[in-house]
Design a protein around this motif. Structure first.
Motif, short mmCIF file in Angstrom:
data_model
loop_
_atom_site.label_atom_id
_atom_site.label_comp_id
_atom_site.label_asym_id
_atom_site.label_seq_id
_atom_site.Cartn_x
_atom_site.Cartn_y
_atom_site.Cartn_z
N ILE A 1 88.81 48.05 -15.97
CA ILE A 1 87.45 48.46 -15.59
C ILE A 1 87.46 49.86 -15.01
O ILE A 1 86.61 50.69 -15.33
CB ILE A 1 86.84 47.46 -14.59
CG1 ILE A 1 86.56 46.13 -15.30
CG2 ILE A 1 85.56 48.02 -13.97
CD1 ILE A 1 86.13 45.02 -14.36
N LEU A 2 88.45 50.14 -14.17
CA LEU A 2 88.56 51.48 -13.58
C LEU A 2 88.76 52.53 -14.66
O LEU A 2 88.09 53.57 -14.68
CB LEU A 2 89.72 51.50 -12.59
CG LEU A 2 90.06 52.86 -11.97
CD1 LEU A 2 88.86 53.44 -11.22
CD2 LEU A 2 91.26 52.73 -11.03
N LYS A 3 89.65 52.27 -15.59
CA LYS A 3 89.90 53.21 -16.69
C LYS A 3 88.64 53.41 -17.53
O LYS A 3 88.31 54.52 -17.94
CB LYS A 3 91.04 52.69 -17.56
CG LYS A 3 91.44 53.62 -18.69
CD LYS A 3 92.62 53.05 -19.47
CE LYS A 3 93.01 53.98 -20.62
NZ LYS A 3 94.16 53.43 -21.39
N PHE A 4 87.93 52.33 -17.77
CA PHE A 4 86.69 52.37 -18.55
C PHE A 4 85.65 53.26 -17.89
O PHE A 4 85.07 54.15 -18.51
CB PHE A 4 86.18 50.93 -18.71
CG PHE A 4 84.79 50.81 -19.25
CD1 PHE A 4 84.51 51.08 -20.58
CD2 PHE A 4 83.75 50.37 -18.43
CE1 PHE A 4 83.23 50.94 -21.08
CE2 PHE A 4 82.47 50.23 -18.93
CZ PHE A 4 82.21 50.52 -20.25
N ALA B 1 86.33 52.73 -5.91
CA ALA B 1 85.47 51.92 -5.04
C ALA B 1 84.36 51.24 -5.86
O ALA B 1 84.08 50.06 -5.67
CB ALA B 1 84.88 52.78 -3.94
N VAL B 2 83.72 52.00 -6.76
CA VAL B 2 82.67 51.43 -7.60
C VAL B 2 83.24 50.32 -8.49
O VAL B 2 82.65 49.25 -8.63
CB VAL B 2 82.00 52.53 -8.46
CG1 VAL B 2 81.05 51.90 -9.48
CG2 VAL B 2 81.24 53.51 -7.58
N ALA B 3 84.40 50.58 -9.10
CA ALA B 3 85.03 49.60 -9.98
C ALA B 3 85.33 48.30 -9.25
O ALA B 3 85.23 47.21 -9.82
CB ALA B 3 86.30 50.17 -10.59
N SER B 4 85.69 48.41 -7.98
CA SER B 4 86.01 47.20 -7.21
C SER B 4 84.79 46.32 -6.97
O SER B 4 84.92 45.12 -6.70
CB SER B 4 86.64 47.60 -5.86
OG SER B 4 85.67 48.18 -5.00
N LEU C 1 79.25 44.88 -17.38
CA LEU C 1 79.58 45.05 -15.97
C LEU C 1 78.28 45.15 -15.19
O LEU C 1 77.38 45.90 -15.57
CB LEU C 1 80.42 46.31 -15.75
CG LEU C 1 81.75 46.39 -16.50
CD1 LEU C 1 82.45 47.71 -16.16
CD2 LEU C 1 82.64 45.21 -16.17
N GLN C 2 78.18 44.39 -14.14
CA GLN C 2 77.01 44.41 -13.26
C GLN C 2 77.40 45.08 -11.95
O GLN C 2 78.35 44.66 -11.29
CB GLN C 2 76.51 42.99 -13.00
CG GLN C 2 75.28 42.93 -12.11
CD GLN C 2 74.86 41.50 -11.80
OE1 GLN C 2 75.64 40.57 -11.97
NE2 GLN C 2 73.63 41.32 -11.36
#
Length: 224
Positions: free
Chosen positions: A8-11, A28-31, A111-112
């Motif tokens: 998700i972070l890479k995306f 932080a957003v990805a988490s 992703l929400q």
């Protein structure tokens, strides 16, 4: 981080508007991103539902609809990998409810991200603000073209949408005839006839669940 979180972070690092954030802020957003899966034709949200999230397509495709006064669906957008939805339409207006209905066009993962998380980083990042402005501009252009297309003949409408989808998906467009009919705003039977005309001319081959483009230049010439 787990493998899924790393993906998700890479995306997010490669798509607008998140790619403008610092590595720490993207992490932080990805988490906070919640992964959700929907089967084909599942409704992600309905027009008028309470709105509190930014949605990003991780895999699959989403159709965005408005409904006419007699209950018929009118397709506004068909969105794919890496595109935001349920977000741009609320900026600067009524942020409390969704103005459209979003439906999974096939098996889809999204992703929400809660609005409060998104806005926290949006407000402190000029790059993210510019990215959102760019996305809004592109979507506005698409909507304007869609409105103009409504005045054209069925064959011109079909040529227009096939050209746009060809630019995104290549020679094999993974759309059903029903989805094409919704995008051009005509009856399914009318779409069948127009696709049949194009096939007889060798422009394309209409297959089950997809359309293979054979002569993109000839299709494009109908709208130029």
């Amino acid at each position: 981080m787990s493998a899924a979180s790393s993906d998700i972070l890479k995306f997010l690092t490669h798509i607008q508007p998140f790619k403008s954030l610092s590595p720490a802020d993207i992490k932080a957003v990805a988490s906070h991103a919640r992964e959700k899966s929907f089967a084909k034709e599942d409704t992600i949200y309905n027009e008028g539902d309470p709105a509190d999230s930014v949605w990003v397509i991780y895999d699959g495709r989403v159709q965005v609809f408005k409904y006419t006064s007699d209950g018929k669906p009118f397709a506004i957008e068909s969105l794919g990998h890496g595109e935001l939805f349920g977000t741009l339409c609320r900026m600067g207006g009524n942020n409390r409810t969704y103005p459209c209905t979003a439906v999974a066009a096939n098996d889809t993962t999204v992703l929400q991200i809660l609005d409060k998380v998104f806005l926290e980083y949006y407000m402190k990042s000029p790059g993210m603000i510019r990215g959102m402005c760019s996305l809004c501009s592109d979507r506005l252009k698409d909507v304007q073209e869609l409105r103009c297309m409504g005045q054209e003949t069925v064959h011109v409408r079909l040529a227009n949408i096939l050209t746009r989808l060809h630019q995104i998906h290549g020679d094999v467009i993974p759309f059903t005839k029903k989805e094409i009919s919704e995008l051009i705003g005509v009856a399914l039977e009318t779409t069948f006839r127009a696709l049949s005309d194009f096939q007889k001319k060798g422009y394309l081959v209409s297959l089950r669940g997809k359309i293979e483009i054979k002569k993109p230049d000839d299709i494009r010439s109908l709208i130029e």
